[in-house]
Design a protein around this motif. Sequence first.
Motif, PDB file in Angstrom:
ATOM      1  N   LEU A 215     -10.848  10.034   1.850  1.00  0.00           N
ATOM      2  CA  LEU A 215     -11.298  11.234   2.567  1.00  0.00           C
ATOM      3  C   LEU A 215     -12.219  12.076   1.694  1.00  0.00           C
ATOM      4  CD1 LEU A 215     -10.951  12.487   5.390  1.00  0.00           C
ATOM      5  CD2 LEU A 215      -9.176  13.952   4.450  1.00  0.00           C
ATOM      6  N   GLY A 216     -12.949  11.405   0.833  1.00  0.00           N
ATOM      7  CA  GLY A 216     -13.920  12.141   0.027  1.00  0.00           C
ATOM      8  C   GLY A 216     -13.301  13.351  -0.636  1.00  0.00           C
ATOM      9  N   ASP A 217     -13.838  14.516  -0.325  1.00  0.00           N
ATOM     10  CA  ASP A 217     -13.389  15.735  -0.975  1.00  0.00           C
ATOM     11  C   ASP A 217     -12.142  16.339  -0.336  1.00  0.00           C
ATOM     12  OD1 ASP A 217     -15.409  15.484  -2.761  1.00  0.00           O
ATOM     13  OD2 ASP A 217     -16.780  16.830  -1.737  1.00  0.00           O
ATOM     14  N   GLY A 218     -11.473  15.600   0.527  1.00  0.00           N
ATOM     15  CA  GLY A 218     -10.217  16.088   1.085  1.00  0.00           C
ATOM     16  C   GLY A 218     -10.414  17.062   2.232  1.00  0.00           C
ATOM     17  N   PHE A 219      -9.354  17.779   2.571  1.00  0.00           N
ATOM     18  CA  PHE A 219      -9.471  18.702   3.700  1.00  0.00           C
ATOM     19  C   PHE A 219      -8.646  19.951   3.463  1.00  0.00           C
ATOM     20  CE2 PHE A 219      -5.428  18.478   6.154  1.00  0.00           C
ATOM     21  CZ  PHE A 219      -4.782  17.473   5.453  1.00  0.00           C
ATOM     22  N   GLU A 220      -9.018  20.970   4.203  1.00  0.00           N
ATOM     23  CA  GLU A 220      -8.279  22.227   4.163  1.00  0.00           C
ATOM     24  C   GLU A 220      -7.725  22.456   5.561  1.00  0.00           C
ATOM     25  OE1 GLU A 220      -8.985  26.940   3.106  1.00  0.00           O
ATOM     26  OE2 GLU A 220     -10.685  25.657   3.581  1.00  0.00           O
ATOM     27  N   ASP A 221      -6.448  22.790   5.627  1.00  0.00           N
ATOM     28  CA  ASP A 221      -5.805  22.990   6.925  1.00  0.00           C
ATOM     29  C   ASP A 221      -5.645  24.496   7.124  1.00  0.00           C
ATOM     30  OD1 ASP A 221      -4.339  22.674   9.206  1.00  0.00           O
ATOM     31  OD2 ASP A 221      -2.707  21.550   8.279  1.00  0.00           O
ATOM     32  N   ILE A 222      -6.352  25.074   8.097  1.00  0.00           N
ATOM     33  CA  ILE A 222      -6.244  26.529   8.247  1.00  0.00           C
ATOM     34  C   ILE A 222      -5.607  26.876   9.590  1.00  0.00           C
ATOM     35  CG2 ILE A 222      -8.210  26.982   6.721  1.00  0.00           C
ATOM     36  CD1 ILE A 222      -9.843  27.736   9.131  1.00  0.00           C
ATOM     37  N   LEU A 223      -4.850  27.951   9.593  1.00  0.00           N
ATOM     38  CA  LEU A 223      -4.161  28.377  10.816  1.00  0.00           C
ATOM     39  C   LEU A 223      -5.183  28.918  11.807  1.00  0.00           C
ATOM     40  CD1 LEU A 223      -1.462  28.964  12.282  1.00  0.00           C
ATOM     41  CD2 LEU A 223      -1.527  31.238  11.240  1.00  0.00           C
ATOM     42  N   ALA A 224      -5.157  28.383  13.011  1.00  0.00           N
ATOM     43  CA  ALA A 224      -6.069  28.852  14.060  1.00  0.00           C
ATOM     44  C   ALA A 224      -5.474  30.114  14.685  1.00  0.00           C
ATOM     45  CB  ALA A 224      -6.274  27.755  15.104  1.00  0.00           C
ATOM     46  N   THR A 225      -5.707  31.254  14.059  1.00  0.00           N
ATOM     47  CA  THR A 225      -5.196  32.521  14.587  1.00  0.00           C
ATOM     48  C   THR A 225      -5.991  32.885  15.840  1.00  0.00           C
ATOM     49  OG1 THR A 225      -6.799  33.715  13.272  1.00  0.00           O
ATOM     50  CG2 THR A 225      -4.614  33.383  12.275  1.00  0.00           C
ATOM     51  N   PRO A 226      -5.467  33.777  16.693  1.00  0.00           N
ATOM     52  CA  PRO A 226      -6.240  34.192  17.877  1.00  0.00           C
ATOM     53  C   PRO A 226      -7.636  34.689  17.494  1.00  0.00           C
ATOM     54  CG  PRO A 226      -3.990  34.984  18.036  1.00  0.00           C
ATOM     55  CD  PRO A 226      -4.115  34.371  16.663  1.00  0.00           C
ATOM     56  N   GLU A 227      -7.730  35.367  16.348  1.00  0.00           N
ATOM     57  CA  GLU A 227      -9.043  35.872  15.905  1.00  0.00           C
ATOM     58  C   GLU A 227     -10.019  34.712  15.678  1.00  0.00           C
ATOM     59  OE1 GLU A 227      -8.865  37.716  12.070  1.00  0.00           O
ATOM     60  OE2 GLU A 227     -10.961  38.361  12.128  1.00  0.00           O
ATOM     61  N   LEU A 228      -9.539  33.655  14.989  1.00  0.00           N
ATOM     62  CA  LEU A 228     -10.428  32.521  14.706  1.00  0.00           C
ATOM     63  C   LEU A 228     -10.709  31.711  15.972  1.00  0.00           C
ATOM     64  CD1 LEU A 228      -9.308  31.111  11.231  1.00  0.00           C
ATOM     65  CD2 LEU A 228     -10.855  32.977  11.788  1.00  0.00           C
ATOM     66  N   VAL A 229      -9.700  31.609  16.838  1.00  0.00           N
ATOM     67  CA  VAL A 229      -9.911  30.856  18.085  1.00  0.00           C
ATOM     68  C   VAL A 229     -11.012  31.525  18.906  1.00  0.00           C
ATOM     69  CG1 VAL A 229      -8.867  30.223  20.304  1.00  0.00           C
ATOM     70  CG2 VAL A 229      -7.598  29.839  18.189  1.00  0.00           C
TER      71      VAL A 229
ATOM     72  N   GLY B 259     -13.259  33.903  17.858  1.00  0.00           N
ATOM     73  CA  GLY B 259     -14.525  34.216  17.188  1.00  0.00           C
ATOM     74  C   GLY B 259     -15.217  33.027  16.554  1.00  0.00           C
ATOM     75  N   LEU B 260     -14.482  31.915  16.387  1.00  0.00           N
ATOM     76  CA  LEU B 260     -15.073  30.784  15.656  1.00  0.00           C
ATOM     77  C   LEU B 260     -15.012  29.492  16.491  1.00  0.00           C
ATOM     78  CD1 LEU B 260     -16.200  30.103  12.822  1.00  0.00           C
ATOM     79  CD2 LEU B 260     -13.864  29.590  12.104  1.00  0.00           C
TER      80      LEU B 260
ATOM     81  N   GLY C 224     -16.901  25.499  22.776  1.00  0.00           N
ATOM     82  CA  GLY C 224     -16.638  25.828  24.178  1.00  0.00           C
ATOM     83  C   GLY C 224     -15.171  25.703  24.531  1.00  0.00           C
ATOM     84  N   SER C 225     -14.297  25.553  23.538  1.00  0.00           N
ATOM     85  CA  SER C 225     -12.874  25.394  23.843  1.00  0.00           C
ATOM     86  C   SER C 225     -12.006  26.124  22.835  1.00  0.00           C
ATOM     87  CB  SER C 225     -12.504  23.914  23.810  1.00  0.00           C
ATOM     88  OG  SER C 225     -11.099  23.776  23.851  1.00  0.00           O
ATOM     89  N   PRO C 226     -10.924  26.744  23.341  1.00  0.00           N
ATOM     90  CA  PRO C 226      -9.968  27.368  22.419  1.00  0.00           C
ATOM     91  C   PRO C 226      -8.918  26.373  21.934  1.00  0.00           C
ATOM     92  CG  PRO C 226      -9.352  27.860  24.690  1.00  0.00           C
ATOM     93  CD  PRO C 226     -10.580  26.989  24.759  1.00  0.00           C
ATOM     94  N   ALA C 227      -8.981  25.121  22.396  1.00  0.00           N
ATOM     95  CA  ALA C 227      -7.900  24.172  22.081  1.00  0.00           C
ATOM     96  C   ALA C 227      -7.914  23.797  20.607  1.00  0.00           C
ATOM     97  CB  ALA C 227      -8.035  22.928  22.942  1.00  0.00           C
ATOM     98  N   VAL C 228      -6.725  23.527  20.080  1.00  0.00           N
ATOM     99  CA  VAL C 228      -6.593  23.014  18.715  1.00  0.00           C
ATOM    100  C   VAL C 228      -6.044  21.600  18.807  1.00  0.00           C
ATOM    101  CG1 VAL C 228      -6.281  25.263  17.648  1.00  0.00           C
ATOM    102  CG2 VAL C 228      -4.273  24.022  18.466  1.00  0.00           C
ATOM    103  N   PRO C 229      -6.348  20.746  17.828  1.00  0.00           N
ATOM    104  CA  PRO C 229      -7.069  21.020  16.593  1.00  0.00           C
ATOM    105  C   PRO C 229      -8.580  20.928  16.778  1.00  0.00           C
ATOM    106  CG  PRO C 229      -6.427  18.710  16.619  1.00  0.00           C
ATOM    107  CD  PRO C 229      -5.887  19.334  17.885  1.00  0.00           C
ATOM    108  N   GLN C 230      -9.296  21.595  15.853  1.00  0.00           N
ATOM    109  CA  GLN C 230     -10.738  21.414  15.757  1.00  0.00           C
ATOM    110  C   GLN C 230     -11.057  21.229  14.281  1.00  0.00           C
ATOM    111  OE1 GLN C 230     -13.306  23.771  18.155  1.00  0.00           O
ATOM    112  NE2 GLN C 230     -11.720  24.256  19.652  1.00  0.00           N
TER     113      GLN C 230
END
Length: 452
Positions: A41-55, A57-58, A64-70
Amino acid sequence: MRNRPGQSFRNARVTRASWELSYFSGKVRAYLRYKERMGDLGDGFEDILATPELVAGLLTPATGSPAVPQLQSGDGRWVQDSSDIIDFIEAQHDKVPVTPSVAGAPRQALASYLVELLADEWMVVPGFWERWHYSLPDIRPSHVSYNAMQWGSVFAAGAPGQARLAAGAGVFENLFGLSEARTNPRGVYAGLIHLGCSEATEQAWWASMENILALLDTHFAAHDFLLGGLPSLGDFGLLGPLYAHLYRDATSGFMLRTDHPIVSEWVERTNGHNVSARTYGQKLYSLGEGGELVGRPATSDGGEWLPDDRVPPSLDAIVAVFFEEMWPVLKSTLDKTAAYIASDAHTPGGELPGKTFSADLPWLADQTGNGALTHDFEIGGIPARRMVVPYHVWMLQRVAEVLAEATASEAGAASTAKWLGQFPNGGELLELEDRLVDCRVRKEGARLFSVG
Ligand SMILES: N[C@@H](CCC(=O)N[C@@H](CS)C(=O)NCC(=O)O)C(=O)O
């Protein structure tokens, strides 16, 4: 935050927005952990919590979707959908693939994709049901507090414990109306009804899950993963229902650990927990003649997928559930979606509902009651009605691509037909391409459109 400079895929560090409680997040997290642990996985990954703010705003503006994971790749691209994420990563990191080569092992490849589909879109119903059934006010045992805590940890991340718990309870009442779920189903309970899981069918859905768990007990007693000694796409698919829902939720979690300890151990193994030297990539040591440590693979089957495209009978038994229970619904889904696309209700090339857990709001009338996107089905011999899910068409298109490759050579075609021929109506899968002709869809971010 992990950073692995010096590995081969310098540009591949990915960020993944997820919830621990989420079905499809569990599937992708375990997959990424596996790839990372295997050095693919190359440089690996970061797992971040999809808070309502991030869902809000990001994620939603990005896909076009609020669904997780992204997932956001190192170069800034966003990928939504668990299957798309796995395909996206596999295309860039192929040292330790999670699907066998289709040309070399057509049966194993197909088995993997069919189990993924069964796990994602059929087992989702009883998986979804147990979480909310044991959160209803009048049901014992109850895991409502546990469930409120896990939801509150998303909705009020960073707040003190009591505030998180209260936030979860607030979501259950204000958004999902749990206290009146039986009489006025809203939110998650409305979703269950859209999926054909009502008071009349819920026990039959759960019996379907119990049957699959018993079959998995048999399989995992002999093999550490579906295809032998390493995980594959089907394992990660199964982790959707079996980790975030059945294993973590308190009531089903107790049942899973006590009644199905073998499946329970597989959950931990596939999720990358350390399970007494039976996790992928981990060695079991013996002492050599001179007292030195001698490593050997810790998992079954020599730590490899089974040779010669072998699909053991215990895995056939799980694929048989796909053909017995889900395939009739999928055939009807193809017909109903084709009819809908051809009807005046739809503009050629226009959008179709894309959700898994409930009707998609703009199509609520079509996907509920006797709407144009609903159909009759049976579970455990009980006739009922549920929404048509056009996303299933997209998943079947993936299967059709695998089938085309599997049957491209004469030997592959013969082997695939023989294997499929043993399942009730299994041979019908070979007609998939024809059945898809009038209902092809394309996916853009999270949105589905007819191809017209
Ligand atoms: N087909 C999608 C389904 C994703 C999905 O439905 N995720 C759920 C959580 S497990 C979700 O975010 N639901 C909230 C929503 O759709 O707004 C996938 O495979 O990723």
